[in-house]
Design an enzyme around this catalytic site. Sequence first.
Site: not given
Ligand code: M6R
Length: 611
Positions: A2, A28, A76, A100-101, A483, A487, A490, A506, A606
């Site tokens: 958060c 966050r 969050w 937060n936490g 990747e 993308k 998500e 496989h 994020k």
């Molecule tokens: O801030 P960070 O690079 O440590 O974050 C890692 C992941 O949480 C971040 O890359 C996440 O997978 C993204 N949403 C991907 O787009």
Amino acid sequence: MCGIIGILTKNDDVVPQIMNGLKLLEYRGYDSAGLAVLDEDGQLERRRASGKISALAEKISADPVSGKVGIGHTRWATHGPATEMNAHPLATSKVAVVHNGIIENFQEIKQDLLAQGCEFESQTDSEVAAKLMHKYLHEGMSPEEATMAVLGRLEGAFSLAFLFADRPDLLIGARRGSPLAVGWGKELMCLGSDALAVGPLSAKIAYLDDDDWVVLTNEDAIIRTSSGKAVRRASTPVDPNFQVNLGKSGYRHFMLKEMHEQPQVVGDTLSTLLEGKEGRLRLPELPFELEKASRLNIVSCGTSYYASLVGKYWIENLAQMPVDTDLASEFRYRRPVLDPNGISLFISQSGETADTLAALRHCKSRNQRLLSLVNVKDSSLAREADGTLLTMAGPEFGVASTKAFTAQLTMLAALAVTLGAKRGLISEPEQFRLVRLLMEIPAHMAEILTKAPVIEAISKNVIAPARDVLYLGRGQNYPLALEGALKLKELSYIHAEGYAAGEIKHGPIALVDETVPVVVLAPSDSLFPKIMSNLEVVRARGGQVIFMGDNRGYERLTDEPTAKIILSQVDPFVTPLIFALPVQLLAYYAAVFKGTDVDQPRNLAKSVTVE
Ligand code: M6R
């Protein structure tokens, strides 16, 4: 994960500043938001709303509130759904708290308090902090004494801010595990989860260490350790021009803006490493000789993990240095064998990811030398590592990592070249050639961005209608397949998987039929014939092939693919930087067509600051 903020002034209404800070912290978490201030009579006034900051803003405009001291929160959800009742601040008549936490022993504390007749209004873990604080204040402790007593009871990771009824001159913050910055401003004191929120209000910033707590008054901020001893923590001045651009500069989404910033970001990151015009690279000063390490152990999460996989290919290939890559959430629990002469590298955009931070601390306890590769200069990972490689992506607001990823790749490519040169495996002319290839990337990226309409049409016609999508890549572009799939998942909520193309036979080939688009990342490098065989296998099962590669490769295809994305022909070394953009754009447009929340996809945040 958060975001929290607290502001104390003598003169102004802090509500607009708290709202602005929350907007900056929204990356966050955006499940709910709230704030609390003291009214003119010293009573606590709260406004909370389920959903984004905009919902809280509507609440406040319908039912205004003001005050000279206050705290705010963007959530969050971890414990309890994203309802208004579970939104922070959690409060009693004496105190309001934002957290937060995760308070890991909250059940035990709650049972204890329930047994004493205490009532709870939320399902959160955080409410125990408010109730405990109330109890100690009620027993006659001062806010400072009560803070120490509360902190002594809590287990887990947290940053907290407390606002006290009848105390317009006081805010108390505390941290264990989760970050907390304190800012000294002009006739204003503040605290918050990061420099983005605190920076615009401050002339200087300091970060609390673990187990520190801080007392903010109108005059100063006094930081104390868990034993109550006052301590000084290093503070850094804030550039008076520091401003965070919260605008989208005319783009429809932050993600689109950030994808378009990539040519600049790659160039900026590279230019911090260039020495002279010829193409000699110079890494920042580090307290150890990286090239002499026997092994590099890279730990990270999500997109940063995929960057590390590319880094492994590059570093092993160019510098012949053995590289291990680990997901941070798995790392500590497999009892990793760490080479005493090795170096551990932690990659993270935010520099705050809890799993990565925990991995760093684990390595520290095992006497490893620690290097961070982050995009946020004063982040926890940067502060706790022995040395830092800083990417120049600037603030990234889209939850999906785009420009931070290509900046990480740029840094890793430069690192591989530098290590290769220092280990005597790359001659000077070869070093200059490789650096020139990197310097040409911004131009190639700019060209790819002009192909957005082609990619948009493929997203609309082939990707968005699909239920499942496969991405295939080989070698250093296998991580780009992973990747691409991440993308798409998500952003558009379409199920997608990335595979090493050679693996498809496989098992995953069983998924392929005429409804499944298969995105094939096929640069015309030495592996091209191999990936073509994999592509044929897909086509023979009726799969819809989306070819991503250069013209030379396209001309070698025996049959026309369902769709094609033709990219610049580049040296194999730099292909991961080239493929990053089209996989981002493909996912972006699929999400736009599906109408999902591109910048703030459901369930995500994020910066993932819980384990
Ligand atoms: O801030 P960070 O690079 O440590 O974050 C890692 C992941 O949480 C971040 O890359 C996440 O997978 C993204 N949403 C991907 O787009």
